[in-house]
Design a protein around this motif. Structure first.
Motif, short mmCIF file in Angstrom:
data_model
loop_
_atom_site.label_atom_id
_atom_site.label_comp_id
_atom_site.label_asym_id
_atom_site.label_seq_id
_atom_site.Cartn_x
_atom_site.Cartn_y
_atom_site.Cartn_z
N THR A 87 28.36 37.83 38.90
CA THR A 87 28.72 38.93 38.02
C THR A 87 30.16 39.31 38.32
OG1 THR A 87 26.45 39.74 38.12
CG2 THR A 87 28.10 41.28 37.31
N LYS A 88 30.98 39.46 37.29
CA LYS A 88 32.37 39.85 37.50
C LYS A 88 32.41 41.15 38.30
CE LYS A 88 35.62 39.46 34.51
NZ LYS A 88 36.48 39.53 33.31
N LYS A 89 33.40 41.26 39.18
CA LYS A 89 33.52 42.41 40.07
C LYS A 89 33.53 43.73 39.30
CE LYS A 89 35.95 39.87 43.64
NZ LYS A 89 37.21 39.65 44.34
N GLU A 90 34.22 43.77 38.17
CA GLU A 90 34.33 45.02 37.43
C GLU A 90 33.01 45.49 36.83
OE1 GLU A 90 36.84 44.66 33.88
OE2 GLU A 90 36.31 42.55 33.84
N PHE A 91 31.99 44.62 36.80
CA PHE A 91 30.69 44.97 36.25
C PHE A 91 29.62 45.21 37.31
CE2 PHE A 91 32.29 42.21 32.61
CZ PHE A 91 32.77 43.29 31.90
N ARG A 92 29.96 45.07 38.57
CA ARG A 92 28.98 45.26 39.64
C ARG A 92 28.79 46.74 39.92
NH1 ARG A 92 31.56 40.74 43.64
NH2 ARG A 92 31.45 39.06 42.13
N ILE A 93 27.54 47.20 39.80
CA ILE A 93 27.24 48.61 40.04
C ILE A 93 26.15 48.74 41.11
CG2 ILE A 93 27.94 49.42 37.76
CD1 ILE A 93 24.98 49.41 36.96
N ASP A 94 26.16 49.89 41.78
CA ASP A 94 25.12 50.15 42.78
C ASP A 94 23.89 50.75 42.09
OD1 ASP A 94 25.67 52.86 42.32
OD2 ASP A 94 26.81 53.10 44.18
N GLN A 95 22.90 51.13 42.87
CA GLN A 95 21.65 51.65 42.32
C GLN A 95 21.83 53.00 41.61
OE1 GLN A 95 18.77 49.82 42.21
NE2 GLN A 95 20.09 48.22 43.03
N GLN A 96 22.94 53.69 41.88
CA GLN A 96 23.23 54.95 41.20
C GLN A 96 24.08 54.73 39.94
OE1 GLN A 96 23.60 54.75 44.78
NE2 GLN A 96 21.48 55.44 44.69
N GLY A 97 24.46 53.49 39.69
CA GLY A 97 25.24 53.17 38.51
C GLY A 97 26.74 53.30 38.69
N VAL A 98 27.17 53.43 39.95
CA VAL A 98 28.59 53.55 40.26
C VAL A 98 29.17 52.16 40.51
CG1 VAL A 98 30.27 54.55 41.86
CG2 VAL A 98 28.21 55.83 41.25
N VAL A 99 30.35 51.90 39.94
CA VAL A 99 31.00 50.60 40.14
C VAL A 99 31.28 50.41 41.62
CG1 VAL A 99 33.04 49.19 39.63
CG2 VAL A 99 32.03 50.60 37.84
N ILE A 100 30.89 49.25 42.13
CA ILE A 100 31.07 48.92 43.55
C ILE A 100 32.51 48.52 43.77
CG2 ILE A 100 30.42 47.35 45.41
CD1 ILE A 100 27.65 47.14 44.04
N LYS A 101 33.19 49.25 44.65
CA LYS A 101 34.57 48.92 44.99
C LYS A 101 34.56 47.86 46.08
CE LYS A 101 36.36 51.94 42.26
NZ LYS A 101 36.87 51.51 40.99
N GLU A 102 35.53 46.96 46.04
CA GLU A 102 35.62 45.90 47.03
C GLU A 102 35.99 46.46 48.39
OE1 GLU A 102 35.16 42.40 47.02
OE2 GLU A 102 34.04 43.06 45.28
N ALA A 103 35.43 45.89 49.43
CA ALA A 103 35.82 46.24 50.79
C ALA A 103 37.23 45.73 51.02
CB ALA A 103 34.84 45.62 51.79
N SER A 104 37.85 46.16 52.08
CA SER A 104 39.22 45.72 52.37
C SER A 104 39.26 44.22 52.51
CB SER A 104 39.74 46.39 53.63
OG SER A 104 38.95 46.02 54.74
N GLN A 105 40.42 43.64 52.22
CA GLN A 105 40.61 42.19 52.29
C GLN A 105 40.37 41.69 53.71
OE1 GLN A 105 41.43 39.97 49.93
NE2 GLN A 105 41.54 41.44 48.28
N ASN A 106 39.89 40.45 53.82
CA ASN A 106 39.75 39.82 55.13
C ASN A 106 41.12 39.68 55.76
OD1 ASN A 106 37.03 39.51 54.78
ND2 ASN A 106 37.19 37.41 54.03
N LYS A 107 41.22 39.92 57.03
CA LYS A 107 42.49 39.79 57.73
C LYS A 107 42.34 38.74 58.82
CE LYS A 107 44.45 43.38 55.71
NZ LYS A 107 45.65 43.32 54.94
N ASN A 108 43.40 37.95 59.03
CA ASN A 108 43.35 37.03 60.15
C ASN A 108 43.90 37.73 61.38
OD1 ASN A 108 46.14 36.90 60.04
ND2 ASN A 108 46.20 34.96 58.91
#
Length: 138
Positions: A87-108
């Protein structure tokens, strides 16, 4: 020009957006918007896209049973088994219907963004890193 001959006489700079052409350019090319070539259907692309995204999110909110706990689509396979699909990131929602924001980028370990991603930028970053390592060895 081959597939849309009615625009073939337009300059390259406006060939793909004839509605932005000055009237004299359209006239010289024999293009009459609304007659020899259709007028633009959508004039506010960003606004229409925002409305479309909003409509998709609303449908997803009304059908939570088809969303996984991580916001991905759930589909039922033949035989009754359920699976998760992309599912495209902009369409991913949680159980409350709120768009899921991405966690911080992976860092080396050096604090730089991980260059192991997909796509052209990821590959370019990987090649650059390999060149740097090779240069450091010499």
């Amino acid at each position: 020009r081959k597939w849309v001959p009615e625009l073939s006489k337009l300059p390259n700079s406006i060939l793909h957006k004839p509605w932005e052409a000055p009237a004299q350019v359209l006239q010289a090319a024999g293009v009459v918007l609304g007659e020899t070539y259709p007028t633009r259907i959508i004039s506010d692309l960003k606004g229409e896209r925002a409305m479309s995204v909003g409509a998709v999110l609303e449908v997803r909110r009304q059908n939570q049973q088809f969303n996984s706990d991580r916001g991905y689509d759930l589909i039922q396979l033949p035989g009754g088994k359920q699976t998760v699909v992309f599912t495209k990131k902009e369409f991913r929602i949680d159980q409350q219907g709120v768009v899921i924001k991405e966690a911080s980028q992976n860092k080396n370990s050096k604090g730089n963004s991980d260059s192991g991603g997909r796509g052209r930028k990821g590959k370019a970053a990987q090649k650059k890193l390999l060149r740097q390592k090779a240069a450091a060895k010499n």
